[in-house]
Design an enzyme around this catalytic site. Structure first.
Site, short mmCIF file in Angstrom:
data_model
loop_
_atom_site.label_atom_id
_atom_site.label_comp_id
_atom_site.label_asym_id
_atom_site.label_seq_id
_atom_site.Cartn_x
_atom_site.Cartn_y
_atom_site.Cartn_z
N ASP A 10 0.86 -1.17 0.00
CA ASP A 10 0.00 0.00 0.00
C ASP A 10 0.90 1.23 0.00
O ASP A 10 2.06 1.16 0.44
CB ASP A 10 -0.87 -0.04 1.26
N ASP A 175 -2.08 -1.03 5.82
CA ASP A 175 -2.45 -0.65 7.18
C ASP A 175 -3.96 -0.69 7.41
O ASP A 175 -4.42 -0.38 8.50
CB ASP A 175 -1.90 0.74 7.54
#
Length: 211
Positions: A10, A175
């Site tokens: 990410d 996350d």
């Protein structure tokens, strides 16, 4: 023989550190008084989500945001407001990406993002050393180019197809618990650090255990 061949990352909160509060302030500066209602840490909605899904152009976004704030905004206004999300680009993260590629892993980016953020990320301003984000990855899978956002399984399918990767040989670092859960349902293994947490040590330990 390595258990993992492909490692997907990410962008916000993992590769780079984000500041939601700073982004809110930047959008408020250009006149979006209820910025907190419109912005999200993980998954944008409304015109912000449409931009990140590639459903509207940057020009349409600028026009619609202008209507929301009640005055004509420029592309530059939009760029600076979105850039408010950027808090830092930790050097240890970039070093880890370099190290992984040297070790023979296929390293790719899988991000919910938009052209304004990538305008900065793909510029020589990204790392402070004259390199854009492309310098650190083998491939970029960006929501606005893929036409779909995480946690929709279709963006993971696009990444796996593009990489010709098996889910069982792919590790995904994000996350967002929702994004990690979606990946796990497809058989992809995950590492889910806290937003802006240093994940480099945990990742290297995980890879050592997987050999």
């Amino acid at each position: 023989m390595k258990m993992f061949k492909t490692i997907a990352f990410d962008l916000g909160g993992v590769v780079i550190h984000l500041s939601y509060e700073q982004a809110v302030q930047q959008f408020e500066k250009i006149g979006l008084k209820d910025a907190r209602k419109h912005l999200d840490v993980f998954h944008q909605t409304g015109i912000f989500g449409l931009l990140e899904e590639g459903k509207i152009s940057t020009e349409t976004f600028r026009d619609e945001l202008s209507k929301l704030v009640g005055k004509e905004l420029t592309q530059e206004d939009c760029y600076h407001a979105w850039h408010g999300y950027v808090l830092a680009v930790p050097k240890q993260n970039l070093l880890a990406l370099r190290t992984l590629r040297k070790k023979g892993y296929r390293v790719c980016l899988l991000s919910n993002t938009n052209p304004f953020m990538m305008q900065w990320a793909q510029s020589t301003d990204f790392d402070g050393e004259g390199h854009g984000i492309d310098h650190y990855f083998d491939a970029l899978y960006l929501s606005y180019e893929c036409g779909v956002m995480k946690p929709d399984r279709r963006i993971f399918e696009k990444m796996l197809s593009g990489e010709q990767a098996l889910p069982s040989e792919t590790l995904f670092i994000d996350d967002s618990p929702a994004n990690c859960q979606a990946a796990e349902q497809m058989g992809i293994q995950t590492l889910c650090p806290q937003n802006n947490e240093d994940w480099t040590k945990d990742l290297m330990e995980r890879l050592t255990q997987a050999i």
